[in-house]
Scaffold this active site. Structure first.
Site, short mmCIF file in Angstrom:
data_model
loop_
_atom_site.label_atom_id
_atom_site.label_comp_id
_atom_site.label_asym_id
_atom_site.label_seq_id
_atom_site.Cartn_x
_atom_site.Cartn_y
_atom_site.Cartn_z
N GLU A 1 0.81 -1.21 0.00
CA GLU A 1 0.00 0.00 0.00
C GLU A 1 0.85 1.27 0.00
OE1 GLU A 1 -4.24 -0.65 1.85
OE2 GLU A 1 -2.73 -1.21 3.34
N HIS B 1 -0.54 4.31 8.60
CA HIS B 1 -1.65 3.44 8.21
C HIS B 1 -1.69 2.27 9.17
CE1 HIS B 1 -4.64 1.30 6.00
NE2 HIS B 1 -3.82 0.29 5.76
N HIS C 1 -4.48 -0.75 11.43
CA HIS C 1 -5.71 -1.53 11.42
C HIS C 1 -6.27 -1.67 12.84
CE1 HIS C 1 -4.26 -3.80 7.53
NE2 HIS C 1 -4.37 -2.49 7.35
N HIS D 1 -11.27 -1.97 7.14
CA HIS D 1 -9.83 -1.99 6.86
C HIS D 1 -9.03 -1.36 8.00
CE1 HIS D 1 -6.56 -0.99 3.59
NE2 HIS D 1 -6.02 -1.46 4.70
#
Length: 248
Positions: A90, A109, A111, A177
């Site tokens: 990503e 980023h 989760h 996500h």
């Protein structure tokens, strides 16, 4: 490329990103091997948490896991991706933000399960608390936007969709996500993610107890002081580093 990879090149920044990855994991926002953090280095490159052949997960990130790549994912110095290292799938999530948002230098980023659960339950991230978390309350004012697709943001088109949903806000949720947090520094980006996770957890607790979520009144919001960056970021970050140090 102009330079050869060395752990001493940008050593301080590599170590700072590694510590930030461990903070994410210690806080429960990045369980296992998923999640990454990046930092802008110059106009066309970034340091990013990469995955190597001995991957153990974010909780065990070392400075050697942080590699310098360009905005297309190529090594930005000779040897940067040697030894079996690869940039995140990503990476476009990071690079498109850095291309389009000159106001930010760092991208997280992660989760966080509570953030994913709250969003799937239809609970938006709202300013439901006051002095409990002043930076988090200000961040949530007006709500935190949601990118409604549960995809792996693996190309520029999907990253552009995420950016469109994010607008000029510091955080965007990715449905089913996780979240993406962007800021001027790695520390601020991580602290924003922690605040969003905390608000998500409180929202789940309140609704599970049968309560209703209510935004902080405007009159109370107006009374919340700005405690300044030295407290909101620097002191808070020292606390996070002390937590992981004590855990080890």
């Amino acid at each position: 490329m102009g330079q050869t990879w060395s752990p001493l090149t940008h050593a301080g920044a590599r170590e700072a990103i590694a510590l930030a990855c461990r903070v994410l994991a210690h806080r429960g926002l990045a369980d296992g091997i998923l999640g990454h953090i990046s930092l802008r280095i110059g106009e066309n490159s970034l340091l990013v948490r990469c995955r190597g052949p001995q991957e153990r997960g974010l909780a065990f990130t070392e400075a050697s896991d942080i590699r310098l790549v360009d905005l297309d994912g190529n090594p930005a110095a000779e040897g940067e991706l040697e030894g079996g290292y690869s940039a995140p799938n990503e990476l476009p999530l990071h690079t498109e933000l850095l291309r389009q948002r000159p106001d930010i230098n760092a991208v997280v980023h992660a989760h966080p399960p509570r953030v994913v659960a709250a969003d799937l339950a239809g609970l938006g991230i709202r300013p439901i608390v006051g002095a409990f978390d002043i930076p988090g309350t200000r961040l949530a004012a007006g709500g935190v936007p949601v990118y409604p697709r549960g995809v792996l943001v693996r190309n520029r088109q999907l990253a552009a969709e995420m950016l469109h949903a994010m607008g000029d806000r510091p955080v965007v949720l990715l449905r089913g996500h996780g979240l993406t947090s962007a800021a001027g520094s790695v520390e601020q980006a991580v602290l924003q993610a922690i605040s969003v996770d905390t608000l998500a957890g409180l929202s789940l607790q309140v609704t599970s107890a049968g309560g209703a979520l209510k935004d902080l009144p405007d009159s109370d919001m107006a009374e919340l002081p700005d405690l300044g960056g030295s407290f909101n970021t620097q002191t808070a970050w020292r606390h996070e580093l002390a937590r992981i140090s004590a855990a080890w």
